[in-house]
Write a protein that holds these residues in place. Structure first.
Motif, PDB file in Angstrom:
ATOM      1  N   GLN A 480      -2.063 -55.358  14.587  1.00  0.00           N
ATOM      2  CA  GLN A 480      -3.132 -54.474  14.168  1.00  0.00           C
ATOM      3  C   GLN A 480      -3.435 -54.705  12.689  1.00  0.00           C
ATOM      4  OE1 GLN A 480      -4.768 -52.606  16.409  1.00  0.00           O
ATOM      5  NE2 GLN A 480      -3.359 -53.490  17.945  1.00  0.00           N
ATOM      6  N   GLY A 481      -4.565 -54.207  12.271  1.00  0.00           N
ATOM      7  CA  GLY A 481      -4.934 -54.303  10.875  1.00  0.00           C
ATOM      8  C   GLY A 481      -5.840 -55.478  10.591  1.00  0.00           C
ATOM      9  N   LYS A 482      -5.957 -55.811   9.284  1.00  0.00           N
ATOM     10  CA  LYS A 482      -6.843 -56.872   8.825  1.00  0.00           C
ATOM     11  C   LYS A 482      -6.065 -57.865   7.971  1.00  0.00           C
ATOM     12  CE  LYS A 482     -10.909 -55.146  10.231  1.00  0.00           C
ATOM     13  NZ  LYS A 482     -11.916 -55.849  11.057  1.00  0.00           N
ATOM     14  N   ILE A 507      -1.571 -57.297   4.857  1.00  0.00           N
ATOM     15  CA  ILE A 507      -1.250 -57.193   6.272  1.00  0.00           C
ATOM     16  C   ILE A 507      -0.209 -56.103   6.459  1.00  0.00           C
ATOM     17  CG2 ILE A 507       0.517 -59.008   6.160  1.00  0.00           C
ATOM     18  CD1 ILE A 507      -0.289 -59.848   8.979  1.00  0.00           C
ATOM     19  N   PHE A 508      -0.283 -55.344   7.573  1.00  0.00           N
ATOM     20  CA  PHE A 508       0.626 -54.236   7.886  1.00  0.00           C
ATOM     21  C   PHE A 508       0.710 -53.239   6.727  1.00  0.00           C
ATOM     22  CE2 PHE A 508       2.540 -57.750  10.501  1.00  0.00           C
ATOM     23  CZ  PHE A 508       2.076 -57.273  11.714  1.00  0.00           C
ATOM     24  N   ASP A 509      -0.442 -52.991   6.120  1.00  0.00           N
ATOM     25  CA  ASP A 509      -0.573 -52.023   5.030  1.00  0.00           C
ATOM     26  C   ASP A 509       0.302 -52.376   3.833  1.00  0.00           C
ATOM     27  OD1 ASP A 509      -2.364 -50.535   6.506  1.00  0.00           O
ATOM     28  OD2 ASP A 509      -0.788 -49.308   7.424  1.00  0.00           O
ATOM     29  N   GLY A 510       0.763 -53.599   3.769  1.00  0.00           N
ATOM     30  CA  GLY A 510       1.543 -54.045   2.624  1.00  0.00           C
ATOM     31  C   GLY A 510       0.926 -55.291   2.014  1.00  0.00           C
ATOM     32  N   THR A 511       1.673 -55.891   1.111  1.00  0.00           N
ATOM     33  CA  THR A 511       1.192 -57.079   0.405  1.00  0.00           C
ATOM     34  C   THR A 511       2.157 -58.234   0.640  1.00  0.00           C
ATOM     35  OG1 THR A 511       0.195 -55.712  -1.319  1.00  0.00           O
ATOM     36  CG2 THR A 511       0.558 -58.038  -1.828  1.00  0.00           C
ATOM     37  N   LEU A 543       4.249 -52.069  11.917  1.00  0.00           N
ATOM     38  CA  LEU A 543       4.890 -53.322  12.337  1.00  0.00           C
ATOM     39  C   LEU A 543       5.587 -53.166  13.683  1.00  0.00           C
ATOM     40  CD1 LEU A 543       5.756 -56.225  11.659  1.00  0.00           C
ATOM     41  CD2 LEU A 543       7.734 -55.261  10.470  1.00  0.00           C
ATOM     42  N   THR A 544       6.409 -52.114  13.841  1.00  0.00           N
ATOM     43  CA  THR A 544       7.184 -51.968  15.078  1.00  0.00           C
ATOM     44  C   THR A 544       6.321 -51.585  16.266  1.00  0.00           C
ATOM     45  OG1 THR A 544       7.711 -49.686  14.395  1.00  0.00           O
ATOM     46  CG2 THR A 544       9.321 -51.417  13.875  1.00  0.00           C
ATOM     47  N   GLY A 550      10.125 -50.461  19.443  1.00  0.00           N
ATOM     48  CA  GLY A 550      10.670 -49.133  19.244  1.00  0.00           C
ATOM     49  C   GLY A 550      10.121 -48.626  17.918  1.00  0.00           C
ATOM     50  N   ASN A 551      10.178 -47.341  17.708  1.00  0.00           N
ATOM     51  CA  ASN A 551       9.498 -46.775  16.552  1.00  0.00           C
ATOM     52  C   ASN A 551      10.435 -46.685  15.349  1.00  0.00           C
ATOM     53  OD1 ASN A 551       7.325 -45.525  15.198  1.00  0.00           O
ATOM     54  ND2 ASN A 551       8.298 -43.527  15.515  1.00  0.00           N
ATOM     55  N   ILE A 552       9.979 -47.194  14.198  1.00  0.00           N
ATOM     56  CA  ILE A 552      10.676 -47.057  12.920  1.00  0.00           C
ATOM     57  C   ILE A 552       9.630 -46.665  11.889  1.00  0.00           C
ATOM     58  CG2 ILE A 552      12.124 -48.156  11.180  1.00  0.00           C
ATOM     59  CD1 ILE A 552      12.962 -50.214  13.222  1.00  0.00           C
TER      60      ILE A 552
END
Length: 689
Positions: A480-482, A507-511, A543-544, A550-552
């Motif tokens: 997901q994401g851009k 990506i993944f709301d990070g850098t 990411l997960t 599984g959820n983290i």
């Protein structure tokens, strides 16, 4: 005793007496032991002369005739003329036969016709049935005061036999050169020749060649079972040869390193006209043409000296780019990224070349190119492409419908550039559509100058590309994401792509920052990629959920240093992923994620989910982390902290319930670790009891 000039005069007087006293004498026989002159020696000559109503019948035979070189010796010579006429300075033989044996020419039985007017220096000669092994040559020649013409017809002449037949006229160097080549052919030839004394002034030769084969000592030039028609016209003056030539080859195969031609499928016609200067060996082709079906039609002009080409002007057209590529271009790129292409379309080209200067222009019409290995492609390419090493500027104006690089689809676009001195520079930024985003290339420059070969560089900007589309295309789990980022200076030299500075991706709301990126032999059979990657504050929730792990919740930092991919497979890296020191956000991990992490770390699956702990869906944690140092297909693993028997992958903390996940395996085969990750991906999750 030798037959001298005085005896010859006596013989001529005797013959005159015979012709004027036919009623008194019906037959004369003359025997001469030796007749010598500057041109020939005759041994044991016997001449029989008899009178017939149509004229004299003369038969002359001799055991041996020694002629000047290169003809040499004739043996068992017999000359017969049934209708010899001798009157008013004219000597004619309207029907004769000459038999002899020669070391090179074998046994010959030649019929002839001679008309001689010695006082006028006028002679006419017809020779029929000259044998060259199994072939035959007929000759008709006229000589008038130093000028001569000859018509020659040859049937079923084997080239090897012809070389042997004329070998006495060839120099040692010519014979040595011929002996180094294996050449054979069978020919039917018609030739009209004219000249003055020993000088050839004109020739008009046409013929058909079959079973043509040739090869040089190195195997660089080979032909088999070729069939051809040839026409050659020559005109000469005191200093220059002028020629016109047409050659059509419509059967067999030929190899001119590195080009292989199947001429049975696509015949070739070559024609030219030009002149050759005898003194300085300079030549010029005023008109040149080559045609091979729809594959190529070329016209042009050439100049050179001896075997050296000095200038070339060529106009080329192809209505079938695929045939042009496979027949004429593909052999020049063995083992390269251009060696296996599928092509379609049409093109026109103009080439100008001379020593140290060249330029070409190509007009492309609906040209499509695709690499059979799937590394790149371009569809419906149209426009003008040029190149030159001169200071003059050539424009480039190209457009295409779609393209791809390493399975990444690129939309249609337009390229505007200028070429000068073996360099190309974009005059406008190139915008390449990539899925729902685009890649902008700025300040692009490419150079072929110097000994280092092709070099290029550019800067760019990647506008947001949806990761769900990209991941689906690349066969990844749905992300997901851009994806977006700034592209610093990228350069190519010595088959290596290098990124100067840092490549920034969101990506993944990070850098993610990629440094020291190098790609060796990107289009070769075994590409190698090197990089150092730093990851900051990736969102574990995103990411997960993307990988159904599984959820983290929480953030994670990481690095992948000393990364090396060989043929896009990891063979070396030093990777660490860890909870940031300062992360005030909520940190929770689900039961399923705990079990999946346990499998990756080599611990028992779902043990902590049994009993009381199984009542909770998720747990709080203080920090989470895992590292892998890959070398020689073995991954050295570690976690956030050591324990007595292993290492923490997840260390509990915060509000209860909390949990610890411990890894016990320190060394894991890389293929086994990949298998674990795949098992996690396809797992249905833990069973909570």
């Amino acid at each position: 005793m030798p037959f001298n000039t005085r005896n010859l005069i006596v013989l001529m007087v005797l013959l005159l007496v015979v012709t004027t006293s036919v009623r008194a004498i019906d037959q004369v026989a003359i025997q001469i032991g030796l007749w010598s002159s500057e041109q020939l020696d005759i041994t044991d000559l016997q001449v029989d002369i008899s009178l017939k109503s149509s004229g004299l019948a003369v038969t002359a035979s001799t055991r041996k005739v020694q002629l000047v070189e290169p003809i040499g010796q004739l043996t068992n010579v017999r000359l017969r003329c049934d209708t010899l006429r001798w009157f008013s300075g004219q000597l004619d033989c309207l029907a004769g036969q000459l038999d002899f044996t020669h070391a090179q020419w074998g046994n010959q039985q030649i019929t002839f016709k001679v008309q001689s007017r010695a006082e006028e220096e006028s002679y006419q000669l017809t020779l029929n049935g000259i044998r060259i092994e199994q072939g035959r040559v007929d000759l008709q020649a006229n000589y008038q005061q130093g000028n001569w013409q000859a018509d020659l017809t040859g049937q079923q002449i084997e080239l090897a036999d012809l070389v042997n037949f004329v070998s006495t006229y060839l120099t040692e160097q010519q014979l040595t050169t011929l002996s180094q080549w294996n050449v054979n052919a069978k020919a039917d030839i018609n030739a009209k020749l004219s000249g003055q004394q020993q000088q050839l002034n004109s020739a008009d030769v046409s013929g058909k060649l079959t079973n043509v084969g040739f090869s040089d000592p190195s195997g660089s030039y080979v032909g088999e079972l070729l069939a051809a028609e040839v026409r050659l016209q020559l005109q000469a003056d005191s200093s220059t040869w002028n020629w016109q030539q047409t050659l059509t080859i419509d059967d067999g195969q030929a190899y001119f390193e590195p080009i292989f031609l199947d001429l049975a499928e696509q015949p070739v016609t070559i024609h030219s006209e030009g002149h050759f200067a005898k003194e300085n060996l300079q030549w010029q082709v005023n008109r040149f043409g080559l045609e091979q079906g729809d594959s190529v039609q070329a016209t042009g002009q050439l100049q050179g000296k001896a075997l050296q080409l000095t200038s070339l002007q060529l106009a080329l057209k192809s209505d079938d780019v695929d045939s042009l590529y496979k027949g004429w271009l593909q052999p020049f790129f063995p083992g390269s990224s251009l060696s296996r292409l599928q092509t379609t379309g049409e093109l026109k080209a103009d080439v100008q070349w001379q020593a140290e200067q060249y330029q070409f222009n190509i007009d492309l019409q609906s040209v499509s190119i695709s690499d059979e290995a799937g590394r790149f492609s371009i569809e419906n390419l149209d426009g003008q492409l040029g190149w030159t090493n001169q200071a003059s500027v050539l424009p480039i104006d190209l457009s295409w419908q779609s393209a791809s690089v390493l399975s990444l689809p690129l939309g249609g676009s337009k390229l505007l550039a200028e070429v000068s001195q073996n360099q190309i520079r974009f005059t406008e930024s190139l915008s390449l559509p990539i899925l729902d985003g685009k890649l902008s290339l700025n300040d692009f420059e490419l150079s072929l100058a110097g000994e280092q070969g092709m070099q290029w560089q550019f800067q760019g900007l990647l506008s947001p590309v949806s990761m769900d589309q990209l991941s689906s295309l690349m066969g990844w789990p749905e992300l997901q994401g851009k994806l977006s980022g700034m592209i610093p200076n990228v350069s190519y030299r010595d088959e290596v792509i290098t990124v100067d500075g840092a490549l920034l991706l969101k990506i993944f709301d990070g850098t993610t920052v990629i440094r020291d990126l190098r790609l060796q032999q990107p289009f070769g059979s075994l590409p190698q990629l090197y990089a150092n990657i730093d990851i900051s504050r990736l969102d574990l929730q995103t990411l997960t959920s993307t990988f159904d792990f599984g959820n983290i919740s929480g953030k994670i930092d990481g690095k992948i240093h000393n990364l090396r991919l060989s043929n896009w497979e990891p063979v070396q890296f030093d990777a660490v992923f860890m909870t940031p020191e300062k992360d005030p956000g909520r940190r929770r991990i689900s039961q399923r994620a705990v079990n999946n992490i346990s499998q990756v770390g080599g611990g028992p699956s779902a043990i902590l989910s049994r009993g009381f702990m199984g009542l909770f869906e998720d747990f709080s944690y203080q920090k989470i982390g895992l590292s892998c140092r890959l070398m020689n297909s073995v991954c050295q693993m570690d976690g956030v902290e050591p324990t007595e028997q292993g290492y923490y992958i997840v260390k509990g903390g915060g509000l209860p319930p909390w949990i610890n996940v411990v890894g016990f395996t320190r060394e894991v085969d890389w293929p086994e670790l990949i298998a674990r990750l795949k098992a996690v991906r396809h797992s249905d999750g833990p069973v909570i009891q």
